[in-house]
Design a protein around this motif. Structure first.
Motif, short mmCIF file in Angstrom:
data_model
loop_
_atom_site.label_atom_id
_atom_site.label_comp_id
_atom_site.label_asym_id
_atom_site.label_seq_id
_atom_site.Cartn_x
_atom_site.Cartn_y
_atom_site.Cartn_z
N VAL A 10 35.95 37.60 40.93
CA VAL A 10 34.67 38.04 40.39
C VAL A 10 34.55 39.55 40.52
O VAL A 10 34.76 40.11 41.60
CB VAL A 10 33.52 37.32 41.12
N GLY A 11 34.25 40.22 39.42
CA GLY A 11 34.08 41.68 39.40
C GLY A 11 32.63 42.03 39.57
O GLY A 11 31.88 41.29 40.18
N PRO A 12 32.18 43.11 39.08
CA PRO A 12 32.96 44.00 38.21
C PRO A 12 33.84 44.94 39.01
O PRO A 12 33.61 45.21 40.18
CB PRO A 12 31.88 44.77 37.46
N ASN A 35 35.62 43.48 34.03
CA ASN A 35 35.99 42.25 34.73
C ASN A 35 37.45 41.94 34.44
O ASN A 35 37.99 42.34 33.41
CB ASN A 35 35.13 41.07 34.26
N SER A 37 39.91 38.75 33.85
CA SER A 37 39.93 37.32 33.56
C SER A 37 41.31 36.76 33.84
O SER A 37 42.31 37.46 33.71
CB SER A 37 39.58 37.07 32.09
#
Length: 189
Positions: A10-12, A35, A37
């Motif tokens: 999980v970002g950002p 982000n 993925s």
């Protein structure tokens, strides 16, 4: 150039570049937030499997769909597939157990292996055979002794109440025919 991020969590995220001026004072240049993925489905990995079990004793194993960098996938191709297990030896009662993945995770329950030895569990996708199965080692120990097996009995000379029948080798076997090792030394007959 050459920057690679393999961990899709999980970002950002952000990047920060610096440039030193002639006066050796850094100038900082932040990127916009982004982000990361996961990549496409590539592998089936075991996330939960015992390293050792006793022959005939039920156990469970959990398999997770991941991308090529071991990032878990919960949606997309393969995330709801039917997975099947193989172990190099038959499972008790079911030759190839299957489980349907939910959000990329499949849990196999009530599995039994009856042949003592070292095996490798493999999970395959029925719908996507191109997914690479990553093996998980498992050792199956013999169950408790259930029978005696006589090896090489022989008789020397005529039979009488004082006959010398020679040495007799006896092995303990569990209910599946696996050899059971004595833990407290050999017993002579």
């Amino acid at each position: 150039n050459g920057l690679r991020i393999d961990n899709a969590t999980v970002g950002p995220y952000g990047l920060l570049a610096s440039n030193r001026t002639r006066a050796m004072e850094p100038s900082l240049y932040p990127s916009t937030a982004f982000n990361v993925s996961p990549g496409p489905a590539a592998m089936l990995r075991f996330t939960s499997v015992p390293s050792t079990v006793t022959a005939g004793t039920p156990f469970s194993a959990t398999v997770r769909l991941t991308d090529g960098y071991n990032n878990p996938l919960s949606t997309g191709p393969g995330s709801g597939d039917t997975y099947r297990l193989e172990a190099g030896t038959p499972f008790g009662g079911t030759p190839q157990p299957t489980a349907t993945a939910v959000n990329g995770v499949a849990t196999f329950t009530n599995l039994t292996l009856t042949a003592a030895g070292s095996w490798s569990l493999l999970a395959f996708s029925v719908e996507a055979p191109s997914l690479v199965p990553l093996p998980s080692p498992i050792t199956v120990n013999a169950d408790v002794p259930a029978a005696l097996r006589f090896l090489n009995p022989s008789a020397n000379g005529p039979m009488s109440n004082t006959a010398n029948i020679g040495s007799i080798t006896v092995q303990l076997r569990d209910r599946f025919g696996n050899r059971v090792e004595l833990r407290y030394g050999a017993k002579n007959l």
